[in-house]
Design a protein around this motif. Structure first.
Motif, PDB file in Angstrom:
ATOM      1  N   LEU A  34     -21.204  46.272  12.534  1.00  0.00           N
ATOM      2  CA  LEU A  34     -21.007  44.611  12.589  1.00  0.00           C
ATOM      3  C   LEU A  34     -22.061  43.374  11.563  1.00  0.00           C
ATOM      4  N   THR A  35     -23.232  44.293  11.382  1.00  0.00           N
ATOM      5  CA  THR A  35     -24.013  43.574  10.607  1.00  0.00           C
ATOM      6  C   THR A  35     -23.649  43.790   8.558  1.00  0.00           C
ATOM      7  N   GLN A  36     -23.446  44.942   8.509  1.00  0.00           N
ATOM      8  CA  GLN A  36     -22.797  45.500   7.372  1.00  0.00           C
ATOM      9  C   GLN A  36     -22.315  44.598   6.973  1.00  0.00           C
ATOM     10  N   GLY A  41     -19.354  42.778   3.570  1.00  0.00           N
ATOM     11  CA  GLY A  41     -18.280  42.211   2.931  1.00  0.00           C
ATOM     12  C   GLY A  41     -17.343  43.481   3.666  1.00  0.00           C
ATOM     13  N   ARG A  42     -16.283  43.208   4.081  1.00  0.00           N
ATOM     14  CA  ARG A  42     -15.261  43.847   4.503  1.00  0.00           C
ATOM     15  C   ARG A  42     -14.655  46.013   4.103  1.00  0.00           C
ATOM     16  N   ARG A  43     -14.563  45.647   3.033  1.00  0.00           N
ATOM     17  CA  ARG A  43     -14.924  47.323   2.193  1.00  0.00           C
ATOM     18  C   ARG A  43     -16.352  47.610   2.552  1.00  0.00           C
ATOM     19  N   SER A  44     -17.324  47.251   2.409  1.00  0.00           N
ATOM     20  CA  SER A  44     -18.307  47.843   2.678  1.00  0.00           C
ATOM     21  C   SER A  44     -18.918  48.428   4.155  1.00  0.00           C
ATOM     22  N   ALA A 173     -15.599  46.168  12.085  1.00  0.00           N
ATOM     23  CA  ALA A 173     -15.218  45.747   9.624  1.00  0.00           C
ATOM     24  C   ALA A 173     -15.046  44.525   9.374  1.00  0.00           C
ATOM     25  N   LEU A 174     -13.027  44.851  10.106  1.00  0.00           N
ATOM     26  CA  LEU A 174     -12.591  44.147   8.799  1.00  0.00           C
ATOM     27  C   LEU A 174     -13.048  42.824   9.768  1.00  0.00           C
ATOM     28  N   LEU A 175     -12.727  42.475  11.331  1.00  0.00           N
ATOM     29  CA  LEU A 175     -13.303  40.701  11.787  1.00  0.00           C
ATOM     30  C   LEU A 175     -14.570  40.738  11.337  1.00  0.00           C
ATOM     31  N   ALA A 176     -15.749  41.063  11.268  1.00  0.00           N
ATOM     32  CA  ALA A 176     -17.207  40.727  10.535  1.00  0.00           C
ATOM     33  C   ALA A 176     -16.894  40.825   8.896  1.00  0.00           C
TER      34      ALA A 176
END
Length: 213
Positions: A34-36, A41-44, A173-176
């Motif tokens: 979530l934090t990263q 960004g999403r890809r990261s 990851a996508l939402l955050a």
């Protein structure tokens, strides 16, 4: 031997449901994703997810080969791995606290950062002794020795667990990441995101250091 007969459908569905629930419970891994994702960004964030799942492969193989039992029976091995994980989380906290906000840029540097995040995800997973103990206690419960080698069943269950982790952590990851891209328009918000991330990592490091066997 038909590997699909080793794990009946009802057992597989029960295991998947338990895996999804466990992936949704707040913990070091999904908070890390979530934090990263919010910061980079999403890809990261997806890179972190794949790194964590690579760690799942390590733990699954360790349980299948009986190596993980060392961390259950050896207080020294458990303590060493625990403090390695805590030290790494503290290092991530230090990096977050000293990072200043900067605009997102596309290019080779960002790709390198994703590889770095992928490696962080791997280290985050394999240096967490609680994951080894969890896998040792969780996976064999769904393996029936009467249906074939337990080691092979554990590897199959580990693959199912990894699939559920990819889906749940990928959605996080996508939402955050979407929220993070919006917040990245403000440099001040970026600074606070890094501070929040650093505080989270530091708290997780302390929690892991105080973890008992």
């Amino acid at each position: 031997m038909d590997v699909f007969m080793m794990i009946p459908l009802d057992v597989a569905l029960t295991f998947l449901f338990a895996s999804v629930v466990l992936a949704l419970v707040p913990g070091p891994d999904n908070i890390f994703v979530l934090t990263q994702s919010a910061l980079h960004g999403r890809r990261s964030g997806i890179a972190v997810v794949f790194g964590l799942c690579t760690g799942v492969i390590f733990h699954s193989c360790a349980v299948a080969l009986g190596v993980a039992v060392i961390f259950q029976t050896s207080a020294l091995a458990f303590t060493v791995l625990k403090f390695l994980g805590a030290a790494y989380l503290a290092y991530l906290a230090w990096l977050s606290f000293r990072t200043k906000g900067s605009p997102l840029v596309a290019g080779e540097g960002l790709e390198q950062d994703r590889w770095k995040l992928y490696r962080r995800g791997i280290l985050m997973s394999i240096t967490n002794p609680k994951v080894s103990i969890f896998f040792l206690a969780f996976l064999p419960q769904f393996a029936d020795p009467a249906r074939g080698p337990v080691s092979l069943a554990v590897l199959l269950l580990g693959a199912l667990f990894m699939c559920s982790t990819v889906v749940i952590f990928g959605l996080i990851a996508l939402l955050a990441g979407s929220l993070g891209e919006y917040l990245h328009r403000s440099k001040n918000v970026q600074v606070w995101l890094h501070k929040i991330a650093g505080t989270v990592y530091l708290g997780l490091a302390v929690k892991l250091a105080l973890l008992e066997r």
